[in-house]
Design a protein around this motif. Structure first.
Motif, PDB file in Angstrom:
ATOM      1  N   MET A 142      62.855  18.137  43.581  1.00 15.10           N
ATOM      2  CA  MET A 142      61.954  19.193  43.089  1.00 15.10           C
ATOM      3  C   MET A 142      60.574  19.061  43.723  1.00 15.10           C
ATOM      4  O   MET A 142      60.064  17.950  43.885  1.00 15.10           O
ATOM      5  N   ILE A 143      59.996  20.176  44.039  1.00  8.77           N
ATOM      6  CA  ILE A 143      58.672  20.149  44.684  1.00  8.77           C
ATOM      7  C   ILE A 143      57.574  20.143  43.639  1.00  8.77           C
ATOM      8  O   ILE A 143      57.603  20.910  42.690  1.00  8.77           O
ATOM      9  N   GLN A 144      56.605  19.237  43.809  1.00  9.46           N
ATOM     10  CA  GLN A 144      55.492  19.196  42.848  1.00  9.46           C
ATOM     11  C   GLN A 144      54.405  20.210  43.199  1.00  9.46           C
ATOM     12  O   GLN A 144      53.831  20.827  42.326  1.00  9.46           O
ATOM     13  N   SER A 145      54.105  20.306  44.507  1.00  5.74           N
ATOM     14  CA  SER A 145      53.034  21.232  44.867  1.00  5.74           C
ATOM     15  C   SER A 145      53.087  21.607  46.350  1.00  5.74           C
ATOM     16  O   SER A 145      53.759  20.953  47.145  1.00  5.74           O
ATOM     17  N   LEU A 146      52.379  22.698  46.636  1.00  6.92           N
ATOM     18  CA  LEU A 146      52.212  23.132  48.021  1.00  6.92           C
ATOM     19  C   LEU A 146      50.718  23.174  48.309  1.00  6.92           C
ATOM     20  O   LEU A 146      49.946  23.725  47.523  1.00  6.92           O
ATOM     21  N   THR A 147      50.316  22.539  49.410  1.00  6.33           N
ATOM     22  CA  THR A 147      48.897  22.554  49.769  1.00  6.33           C
ATOM     23  C   THR A 147      48.717  23.198  51.137  1.00  6.33           C
ATOM     24  O   THR A 147      49.405  22.812  52.089  1.00  6.33           O
ATOM     25  N   ALA A 148      47.804  24.138  51.199  1.00  7.37           N
ATOM     26  CA  ALA A 148      47.425  24.700  52.497  1.00  7.37           C
ATOM     27  C   ALA A 148      46.023  24.220  52.808  1.00  7.37           C
ATOM     28  O   ALA A 148      45.136  24.300  51.952  1.00  7.37           O
ATOM     29  N   GLU A 149      45.854  23.679  54.004  1.00 11.15           N
ATOM     30  CA  GLU A 149      44.541  23.144  54.352  1.00 11.15           C
ATOM     31  C   GLU A 149      43.997  23.781  55.613  1.00 11.15           C
ATOM     32  O   GLU A 149      44.616  23.705  56.673  1.00 11.15           O
ATOM     33  N   LYS A 150      42.833  24.427  55.468  1.00  9.33           N
ATOM     34  CA  LYS A 150      42.103  25.001  56.609  1.00  9.33           C
ATOM     35  C   LYS A 150      42.993  25.804  57.546  1.00  9.33           C
ATOM     36  O   LYS A 150      42.988  25.614  58.758  1.00  9.33           O
ATOM     37  N   LEU A 151      43.747  26.704  56.933  1.00 13.01           N
ATOM     38  CA  LEU A 151      44.720  27.482  57.709  1.00 13.01           C
ATOM     39  C   LEU A 151      44.055  28.580  58.516  1.00 13.01           C
ATOM     40  O   LEU A 151      43.148  29.252  58.024  1.00 13.01           O
ATOM     41  N   THR A 152      44.553  28.771  59.736  1.00  9.70           N
ATOM     42  CA  THR A 152      44.216  29.961  60.492  1.00  9.70           C
ATOM     43  C   THR A 152      45.507  30.728  60.715  1.00  9.70           C
ATOM     44  O   THR A 152      46.468  30.180  61.240  1.00  9.70           O
ATOM     45  N   ASN A 188      40.362  29.462  58.110  1.00 10.50           N
ATOM     46  CA  ASN A 188      39.869  28.409  57.239  1.00 10.50           C
ATOM     47  C   ASN A 188      40.229  28.613  55.767  1.00 10.50           C
ATOM     48  O   ASN A 188      39.401  28.599  54.887  1.00 10.50           O
ATOM     49  N   LEU A 189      41.510  28.859  55.536  1.00 12.71           N
ATOM     50  CA  LEU A 189      41.989  29.133  54.178  1.00 12.71           C
ATOM     51  C   LEU A 189      42.619  27.872  53.598  1.00 12.71           C
ATOM     52  O   LEU A 189      43.478  27.257  54.228  1.00 12.71           O
ATOM     53  N   SER A 190      42.153  27.485  52.382  1.00 15.10           N
ATOM     54  CA  SER A 190      42.760  26.330  51.712  1.00 15.10           C
ATOM     55  C   SER A 190      43.120  26.711  50.293  1.00 15.10           C
ATOM     56  O   SER A 190      42.357  27.408  49.614  1.00 15.10           O
ATOM     57  N   PHE A 191      44.288  26.320  49.847  1.00 16.93           N
ATOM     58  CA  PHE A 191      44.655  26.543  48.446  1.00 16.93           C
ATOM     59  C   PHE A 191      45.800  25.611  48.082  1.00 16.93           C
ATOM     60  O   PHE A 191      46.444  25.012  48.948  1.00 16.93           O
ATOM     61  N   THR A 192      46.021  25.461  46.773  1.00 18.21           N
ATOM     62  CA  THR A 192      47.115  24.622  46.278  1.00 18.21           C
ATOM     63  C   THR A 192      47.885  25.396  45.221  1.00 18.21           C
ATOM     64  O   THR A 192      47.287  26.093  44.398  1.00 18.21           O
ATOM     65  N   VAL A 193      49.214  25.326  45.294  1.00 20.54           N
ATOM     66  CA  VAL A 193      50.052  25.900  44.252  1.00 20.54           C
ATOM     67  C   VAL A 193      50.887  24.766  43.689  1.00 20.54           C
ATOM     68  O   VAL A 193      51.524  24.025  44.439  1.00 20.54           O
ATOM     69  N   LYS A 194      50.853  24.606  42.338  1.00 17.08           N
ATOM     70  CA  LYS A 194      51.633  23.531  41.726  1.00 17.08           C
ATOM     71  C   LYS A 194      52.918  24.085  41.152  1.00 17.08           C
ATOM     72  O   LYS A 194      53.059  25.296  40.952  1.00 17.08           O
ATOM     73  N   ALA A 195      53.871  23.197  40.907  1.00 12.94           N
ATOM     74  CA  ALA A 195      55.141  23.603  40.316  1.00 12.94           C
ATOM     75  C   ALA A 195      54.878  24.383  39.038  1.00 12.94           C
ATOM     76  O   ALA A 195      54.023  23.998  38.232  1.00 12.94           O
ATOM     77  N   GLY A 196      55.580  25.509  38.856  1.00 17.59           N
ATOM     78  CA  GLY A 196      55.405  26.317  37.667  1.00 17.59           C
ATOM     79  C   GLY A 196      54.308  27.352  37.799  1.00 17.59           C
ATOM     80  O   GLY A 196      54.076  28.120  36.884  1.00 17.59           O
ATOM     81  N   GLN A 197      53.647  27.411  38.959  1.00 19.72           N
ATOM     82  CA  GLN A 197      52.578  28.389  39.140  1.00 19.72           C
ATOM     83  C   GLN A 197      53.012  29.527  40.048  1.00 19.72           C
ATOM     84  O   GLN A 197      53.846  29.349  40.932  1.00 19.72           O
ATOM     85  N   ALA A 198      52.421  30.691  39.806  1.00 23.29           N
ATOM     86  CA  ALA A 198      52.662  31.844  40.675  1.00 23.29           C
ATOM     87  C   ALA A 198      51.345  32.286  41.278  1.00 23.29           C
ATOM     88  O   ALA A 198      50.370  32.491  40.562  1.00 23.29           O
ATOM     89  N   LEU A 199      51.308  32.415  42.580  1.00 21.88           N
ATOM     90  CA  LEU A 199      50.095  32.839  43.284  1.00 21.88           C
ATOM     91  C   LEU A 199      50.307  34.252  43.785  1.00 21.88           C
ATOM     92  O   LEU A 199      51.303  34.523  44.449  1.00 21.88           O
ATOM     93  N   SER A 200      49.392  35.132  43.455  1.00 21.86           N
ATOM     94  CA  SER A 200      49.553  36.475  44.018  1.00 21.86           C
ATOM     95  C   SER A 200      48.523  36.716  45.107  1.00 21.86           C
ATOM     96  O   SER A 200      47.346  36.433  44.940  1.00 21.86           O
ATOM     97  N   LEU A 201      48.997  37.195  46.227  1.00 13.13           N
ATOM     98  CA  LEU A 201      48.156  37.472  47.386  1.00 13.13           C
ATOM     99  C   LEU A 201      47.826  38.948  47.368  1.00 13.13           C
ATOM    100  O   LEU A 201      48.723  39.777  47.359  1.00 13.13           O
TER     101      LEU A 201
END
Lengths: 208, 47, 236, 221
Positions: A1-11, A22-35
């Motif tokens: 199972m995945i605990q989290s997803l991290t994006a660091e300084k993305l282009t 330069n986009l950074s964000f974190t999504v943890k298990a059980g979370q929904a991110l809307s773009l």
């Protein structure tokens, strides 16, 4: 199972065009991110980048599973449940054939009938896909997403072409997936129906 | 009836065999499709 | 003028009528087949061809059906274009594979007759060549049908192709005859079936026609039911 | 069933059902074999001399006819993304697609060739040589063609560009393939079988890797 997803300084880069920097964000298990963002803001490209289909111009995307870190694009792809713009249906395949193929391709077989029931396509099981309406095609794509049983859902406009009942179904499935400890990242114009937090970067808007 | 086809048996029998195979196959296929669609319709109309 | 026809062109009425007729037609087909085979195998050997006339008994009807089925397809296509009737669409569509099989049979049995009689499986003779071209026309028609997703649109578009073929077939036949005589000079087709051969041939011809009608009706009925099935399954 | 077999059987089913594959290629092949004698004339001696070459060119063109859709159809409807994210590697997917293309096109073309060689009055040994050469050589056509298909998969007019970039690469297959027929007719042996088999084997083993790279580049574009 995945605990989290991290994006660091993305282009995010498509061809020679830079869409997001330069986009950074974190999504943890059980979370929904809307773009959210205007057309052409790079929502689809960002999803493709997270899936590992599009190489990052700079920065990294990492999945944390226990102590292991997965950042290799093709490795990342093996955790992704994908719902793209296109429905990926073949006109001559019946609904159940189409679903069975993807279950086998993803190495998971067995509960196709139950899945079709879950998205409300039981009656159409033996119908060739060419006779499906846009909404029905979308529902089949949802069944396939469920069949993949992947922890990280990447959804591109999951509400498109669906009626009110269909939209409620999507929201319910997303909530269910998060409830089971899954991660969801969705590019959408509408609310995912979960508590969101907003994060603005460039002309794209990220809500967590 | 006379089934002595010499010396042309090697041509006559295949001609009849191919015809029987294609026409018979066509008939069986058409009937199978008909039965299949009939059966499906019956199960669907029941529900 | 076609009022009487349209009374039966209603799919429901068609299903009733064809359903009542089919058992009789199938029985008649079986009966003629048995008779034709009995008479054919009882016929004496021809003084020139020996018993290869037995091949002609099945070859010539197949070749005749190859063109007759195309004619049926063209008539159905006309109705499909002018009256836009669903039954005509289905009739044209289902005739094509049957015609293709008859044409293929004509080619194969012809080749099996040609080897012992002419000493070669194939010659570029006018009649053979135009039959081969006819086979390709059927294949193209079937391929086009399968390539177009919307059924009504496919029916109209394929109807046009069928009509173009109908106009072009005589031209093809003429050009091929002209070409074969230009190059070859010898035209070989002895179809003089006389005396003891005529009756078995005619009975076999009757069988081929009955078989075609039975298969055609069955296929049309199947496709009509498939449409009903799809609407029941909630097709959009 | 493994993901590899799932993709292979799906592509086979598609080629039978959607007029894109097997039947069209066979029809095209048969038409080439019909039109050439109509243009050249019905002299069977002359036709026998040219038969091997014409049938080989016809078979290669017929196989290319359906190749442009090898990846393109899946790219356009979004299936290719899902395949790329599946447990199957893109190399494996490319190999499955090449195998399916050969089974649905190369193999039927090979099986049809003895019948079409009747139109050219080929002798018994020449017919055997032709059939064998196609059996050995058509995998190379599918494999090299797949490279072209992977490179052109996102192009609107890919179907026109594909033959232009692939046919030059297929020169060895056509030459050695038709060469095997000539050897059977003349009785002189130059070892065409060996060259053809080597070319076909190398193409089949290497092309999945190149094609997968082509797909990767196009998906990222």
């Amino acid at each position: 199972m995945i605990q989290s997803l991290t994006a660091e300084k993305l282009t995010v880069q498509r061809g020679s065009r830079r869409l997001v920097e330069n986009l950074s964000f974190t999504v943890k298990a059980g979370q929904a991110l809307s773009l959210e963002g205007a057309n052409g803001a790079g929502k689809t490209s960002l999803l493709r980048l997270i899936a590992g289909l599009l190489p990052a111009g700079a920065g990294s995307v990492t999945l944390h599973e226990g102590d292991t870190e997965i950042s290799e694009p093709e490795e990342r792809g093996k955790y992704v449940g994908w719902l793209g713009h296109h429905d990926a249906l073949k006109a001559s395949f019946t609904v159940s054939e189409q679903l069975a193929f993807f279950s086998k391709l993803y190495g998971r077989e067995g509960d196709e009938i139950a899945l079709l029931g879950q998205v409300g396509l039981s009656r159409q099981a033996e119908l060739p896909c060419r006779y499906l309406s846009a909404g029905q095609r979308r529902r089949l794509a949802l069944a396939r997403l469920l069949a993949s049983r992947r922890p990280l859902w990447l959804l591109d406009e999951p509400f498109a072409a669906l009626d009110t009942v269909g939209k409620a179904l999507v929201a319910r499935l997303i909530a269910l997936h998060c409830g089971e400890g899954g991660l969801v990242i969705a590019a959408t114009h509408e609310s995912l129906g979960l508590s969101n937090e907003t994060l603005r970067l460039g002309n794209a808007v990220l809500k967590l | 009836m006379n089934f002595d086809l010499s010396p042309y048996g090697a041509f006559i029998w295949p001609a009849y065999a191919v015809s029987a195979l294609l026409l018979g196959g066509l008939t069986l296929w058409a009937m199978a499709r008909w039965r299949a669609v009939k059966a499906k319709l019956a199960t669907l109309e029941k529900t | 003028m076609f009022d009487w026809l349209f009374r039966y062109a209603n799919p429901a009425r068609f299903m009733g009528l064809s359903g009542a007729l089919l058992p009789w037609l199938w029985s008649a087909a079986l009966l003629t087949l048995a008779t034709a085979l009995y008479l054919g195998f009882s016929a004496p050997p021809d003084y020139q061809q020996g018993r290869t006339v037995l091949i002609l008994f099945i070859h010539v009807p197949a070749a005749i059906m190859a063109t007759n089925v195309y004619a049926c397809m063209v008539v159905a296509s006309l109705f499909s274009l002018i009256n836009r009737h669903i039954l005509a669409d289905v009739a044209a569509r289902t005739a094509a594979p049957l015609g293709a099989i008859f044409t293929l049979l004509a080619l194969i049995t012809g080749s099996l007759w040609g080897k012992p009689m002419w000493g070669t499986w194939w010659v570029w003779d006018g009649r053979l060549t135009s039959t081969l071209v006819q086979f390709f026309l059927y294949l193209g028609y079937i391929a086009l049908w399968n390539a177009i997703e919307d059924e009504t649109r496919a029916a109209r578009i394929c109807a046009v192709l069928a009509l173009v073929g109908a106009v072009n077939i005589p031209i093809i036949k003429f050009s091929v005859d002209w070409w074969a005589t230009l190059h070859q000079g010898e035209s070989i087709m002895s179809g003089n079936l006389a005396g003891p051969f005529l009756v078995p041939f005619l009975v076999m011809m009757l069988f081929y026609m009955l078989l075609f009608v039975c298969l055609w009706l069955t296929r049309i009925r199947t496709l009509i039911l498939e449409r009903r099935l799809r609407s029941l399954m909630g097709a959009a | 069933m493994t993901p590899f077999l799932a993709l292979l059987t799906r592509d086979l089913r598609l080629s039978v059902r959607e007029g894109g594959g097997a039947v069209l290629a066979l029809g095209f092949f048969a038409l080439v074999a019909t039109l050439v004698p109509l243009g050249v004339g019905p002299d069977l001696n002359l036709l026998a001399k040219m038969g091997g070459g014409i049938l080989w060119v016809g078979a290669a063109l017929a196989a290319l006819l359906s190749l442009d859709r090898l990846f393109q159809a899946d790219y356009e409807d979004g299936s290719l993304d899902l395949i790329a994210l599946s447990p199957l590697s893109l190399e494996g997917a490319a190999f499955a697609k090449i195998a399916a293309h050969w089974l649905s096109t190369g193999l039927p073309l090979t099986l049809l060739s003895p019948i079409l060689s009747v139109f050219f009055g080929l002798s018994g040994s020449a017919v055997i040589a032709l059939t064998m050469s196609l059996a050995i050589g058509t995998p190379a056509v599918s494999a090299v063609g797949a490279i072209g298909a992977s490179l052109t998969l996102s192009l609107r007019r890919g179907g026109l560009i594909l033959p232009l970039i692939v046919l030059p690469l297929l020169v060895p297959a056509v030459m050695f393939g038709a060469g095997m027929v000539l050897e059977a007719q003349t009785g002189l042996t130059n070892g065409a079988v060996g060259f053809l088999a080597a070319f076909s084997l190398a193409a089949s083993l290497l092309s999945p890797f190149v094609a997968a790279q082509g797909v990767r580049l196009n998906l990222a574009g």
